[in-house]
Design a protein around this motif. Structure first.
Motif, PDB file in Angstrom:
ATOM      1  N   PRO A 159       0.855  -1.483  -0.035  1.00  0.00           N
ATOM      2  CA  PRO A 159       0.086   0.296   0.385  1.00  0.00           C
ATOM      3  C   PRO A 159       0.985   1.191  -0.127  1.00  0.00           C
ATOM      4  N   THR A 160       2.154   1.490   0.186  1.00  0.00           N
ATOM      5  CA  THR A 160       2.901   2.896   0.305  1.00  0.00           C
ATOM      6  C   THR A 160       3.705   2.587  -0.968  1.00  0.00           C
ATOM      7  N   LEU A 161       4.489   3.740  -1.529  1.00  0.00           N
ATOM      8  CA  LEU A 161       5.577   3.699  -2.449  1.00  0.00           C
ATOM      9  C   LEU A 161       6.808   3.551  -1.972  1.00  0.00           C
ATOM     10  N   PHE A 162       7.249   2.773  -0.568  1.00  0.00           N
ATOM     11  CA  PHE A 162       8.768   2.471  -0.702  1.00  0.00           C
ATOM     12  C   PHE A 162       8.822   1.051  -0.994  1.00  0.00           C
ATOM     13  N   GLU A 163      10.175   0.658  -1.595  1.00  0.00           N
ATOM     14  CA  GLU A 163      10.425   0.134  -2.681  1.00  0.00           C
ATOM     15  C   GLU A 163      11.273  -0.675  -2.247  1.00  0.00           C
ATOM     16  N   GLU A 164      12.674  -0.505  -2.003  1.00  0.00           N
ATOM     17  CA  GLU A 164      13.762  -0.544  -1.535  1.00  0.00           C
ATOM     18  C   GLU A 164      15.159   0.293  -1.374  1.00  0.00           C
ATOM     19  N   GLY A 165      16.032  -0.179  -1.414  1.00  0.00           N
ATOM     20  CA  GLY A 165      17.239   1.149  -1.830  1.00  0.00           C
ATOM     21  C   GLY A 165      17.326   2.401  -0.319  1.00  0.00           C
ATOM     22  N   PRO A 166      17.170   2.047   0.778  1.00  0.00           N
ATOM     23  CA  PRO A 166      16.794   3.477   1.361  1.00  0.00           C
ATOM     24  C   PRO A 166      18.024   4.081   1.933  1.00  0.00           C
ATOM     25  N   TRP A 167      18.140   4.981   2.037  1.00  0.00           N
ATOM     26  CA  TRP A 167      19.182   5.855   2.232  1.00  0.00           C
ATOM     27  C   TRP A 167      18.906   6.531   4.095  1.00  0.00           C
ATOM     28  N   VAL A 168      19.517   6.241   4.945  1.00  0.00           N
ATOM     29  CA  VAL A 168      19.096   7.269   5.607  1.00  0.00           C
ATOM     30  C   VAL A 168      20.685   8.169   6.161  1.00  0.00           C
ATOM     31  N   TYR A 169      20.059   9.379   6.654  1.00  0.00           N
ATOM     32  CA  TYR A 169      20.964  10.255   7.488  1.00  0.00           C
ATOM     33  C   TYR A 169      21.128  11.622   8.530  1.00  0.00           C
ATOM     34  N   LYS A 170      21.354  12.516   8.391  1.00  0.00           N
ATOM     35  CA  LYS A 170      20.655  13.663   9.614  1.00  0.00           C
ATOM     36  C   LYS A 170      21.194  14.380   9.030  1.00  0.00           C
ATOM     37  N   ARG A 171      20.538  15.674   9.346  1.00  0.00           N
ATOM     38  CA  ARG A 171      21.281  17.074   8.426  1.00  0.00           C
ATOM     39  C   ARG A 171      20.516  17.805   9.607  1.00  0.00           C
ATOM     40  N   ASN A 172      20.811  18.466  10.081  1.00  0.00           N
ATOM     41  CA  ASN A 172      20.536  19.699  11.078  1.00  0.00           C
ATOM     42  C   ASN A 172      19.212  19.316  12.155  1.00  0.00           C
ATOM     43  N   GLY A 173      19.474  18.185  12.899  1.00  0.00           N
ATOM     44  CA  GLY A 173      18.967  18.033  13.551  1.00  0.00           C
ATOM     45  C   GLY A 173      17.256  16.628  13.109  1.00  0.00           C
ATOM     46  N   LEU A 174      17.540  16.627  11.837  1.00  0.00           N
ATOM     47  CA  LEU A 174      16.397  15.831  11.131  1.00  0.00           C
ATOM     48  C   LEU A 174      16.986  15.061  10.340  1.00  0.00           C
ATOM     49  N   TYR A 175      16.213  13.344  10.748  1.00  0.00           N
ATOM     50  CA  TYR A 175      16.580  12.216   9.906  1.00  0.00           C
ATOM     51  C   TYR A 175      15.823  12.694   8.371  1.00  0.00           C
ATOM     52  N   TYR A 176      16.668  11.446   7.471  1.00  0.00           N
ATOM     53  CA  TYR A 176      16.233  11.515   6.131  1.00  0.00           C
ATOM     54  C   TYR A 176      15.968  10.312   5.880  1.00  0.00           C
ATOM     55  N   LEU A 177      15.189   9.780   5.015  1.00  0.00           N
ATOM     56  CA  LEU A 177      15.123   8.254   4.461  1.00  0.00           C
ATOM     57  C   LEU A 177      14.295   8.386   2.966  1.00  0.00           C
ATOM     58  N   VAL A 178      16.119   7.931   2.330  1.00  0.00           N
ATOM     59  CA  VAL A 178      15.431   8.475   0.918  1.00  0.00           C
ATOM     60  C   VAL A 178      15.731   7.150   0.273  1.00  0.00           C
TER      61      VAL A 178
END
Length: 470
Positions: free
Chosen positions: A224-243
């Motif tokens: 049901p969600t857009l997530f498929e594969e290939g996660p990339w996680v990092y942090k910038r200015n206190g915010l966590y990103y999951l691409v």
């Protein structure tokens, strides 16, 4: 003595005609119609002599190290047997460090050298990769370790770090020192790694894939969600990103953010729309020398496609609120983040664009450029000659009648500032140094090493260096 030259290794070997055609195709198919750069300006994909995929950049000691997968020539599936390492100090000239990690490194692995990521901690380098476990037939995550970012890497455990049949690991070390391993397709998992980076605490935890966290996919009741594969996680200015790669197939790149490394995640939208001739994509984001860069892959090289991919990069700036703008693929590449010093030894396999060449391990260490035919060339971008150069030296070898290294500025047919003759040296790894005078190389220029001679393979080049005018 003239010795036979063996066939070149598998790679995305570009002939001069193919490079010209590729430039035209990219200008019309990848870029907006109003932008039509010439081939001389094309610096994406960043590697042209082998197919590369699944980029994972790492900034270390003033360089970007890029860890990639390697698609085999002519592949009709994800037939991948090893991984490759590249590095750059200026984001435009990339040094080929060869393949310091392969399926053979893991005695328990049978196939599928797919998308991984390397990180540095306490002076060591840990490369997390997915492979198929021979004993179980399932995808598992292995970890290799090295004392250098370019290897050689060795299996740190002799068995999988974690195994649940899913793949595509990414690793993130938070400000408090806690490291996290994320991976997954069709699910998304994480574990907390211990300080040794080769073991973990607790059990793998599945991140809830909610539509609020990862967007809404239509037409697939099982996902049901857009997530498929290939996660990339990092942090910038206190915010966590999951691409991540979203909605197969074809995939696009999307992202979510969170106040903490394990969520809760909020879907933020598309970064890179579906484009580029490959039905997969894979993100890698990094900051380097004051700029932000987005790595991805496409099918832009000659013979490229969904199973023969190539890594490219775009420069971007975050919006004021920390969101990521839409980034489109180009064939122009990024502006140089620095200049290249021609008055220190430069590896011949440090290349912005290569036409017709291959690389191979050199007996003197590192890699060399080889399988050179008449008219092949190597482009080196942003060479800072300053007030001028007086001579040029190159470490060369030849098992044939040799050839000439032409030093040209601006283009493969640009002004000739020097010519170095290369004789037969007695073998393709029988190295000698040749020199020649240089006139007219001043300022900051794009340098082309253009190779000329008779038929067949001409010569190999290991490194080169200019001498400044007195």
């Amino acid at each position: 003595m003239i010795t036979a030259r063996p066939l070149p290794p598998t790679g995305a070997r570009l002939t001069r005609a193919a490079a010209w055609v590729m430039g035209l195709l990219l200008a019309f198919a990848v870029l907006p119609a109003v932008v039509q750069p010439t081939v001389a300006r094309a610096d994406n994909p960043i590697v042209q002599h082998v197919y590369t995929a699944d980029p994972a950049p790492l900034v270390y000691n003033g360089r970007v190290y890029l860890y990639t997968g390697h698609d085999e020539d002519g592949s009709t599936y994800f037939t991948m047997k090893d991984w490759r390492v590249w590095s750059s100090a200026d984001m435009v000239n990339w040094t080929d460090h060869g393949s310091p990690l392969s399926l053979a490194t893991f005695s328990w692995a049978s196939k599928d050298a797919w998308a991984g990521q390397a990180v540095q901690r306490n002076g060591r380098f840990y490369w997390y990769v997915p492979v198929t476990n021979r004993a179980t037939g399932r995808m598992a995550i292995g970890v290799a370790v090295a004392d250098s970012p370019t290897g050689p890497f060795r299996d740190a455990l002799g068995h999988p770090l974690v195994e649940n049949g899913e793949f595509d690991p990414t690793v993130f070390i938070d400000d408090d020192g806690q490291a996290y391993l994320y991976w997954g397709n069709p699910n998304l998992w994480y574990v907390r790694l211990n300080a040794d980076m080769i073991s973990y605490s607790g059990s793998p935890t599945r991140i809830p894939l909610t539509t609020s966290g990862f967007g809404t996919r239509t037409g697939d009741a099982n996902r049901p969600t857009l997530f498929e594969e290939g996660p990339w996680v990092y942090k910038r200015n206190g915010l966590y990103y999951l691409v991540f790669a979203a909605k197969c197939c074809s995939e696009f790149i999307a992202y979510s953010t969170a106040p903490g490394p394990t969520g809760p995640w909020t879907y933020r939208g598309t970064i890179m729309p579906t484009q580029g001739g490959s039905f997969t994509n894979h993100p890698g984001l990094v900051d380097f020398k004051g700029n932000s860069y987005f790595f991805y892959h496409n099918g832009a090289l000659t013979g490229g496609g969904g199973y023969t991919r190539s890594v490219a990069v775009e420069k971007f700036s975050y919006n004021a609120d920390g969101t990521i703008p839409t980034i489109n693929m180009t064939n122009t590449g990024v502006p140089a983040a620095d200049t290249l010093n021609p008055y220190v030894r430069q590896e011949a396999e440090t290349i912005a664009w290569g036409s017709g060449i291959e690389t191979e391990p050199a007996t003197e260490g590192g890699m060399n450029v080889g399988w050179i035919d008449n008219g092949d060339y190597v482009k080196v971008k942003g060479v800072a000659f300053g007030r001028g150069a007086s001579s040029f030296a190159a470490r060369v070898a030849s098992g044939s009648s040799g050839g000439t290294v032409e030093l040209r500025l601006g283009s493969p047919s640009g002004t000739v500032v020097g010519r170095c003759a290369v004789p037969n040296t007695g073998g393709w790894q029988a190295w000698t140094t040749v020199t020649c005078p240089v006139t007219g190389a001043t300022g900051t220029q794009d340098l082309y090493l253009r190779f000329t001679g008779g038929s067949g393979y001409l010569l190999n080049v290991n490194w080169w260096q200019f001498t400044p005018a007195s």
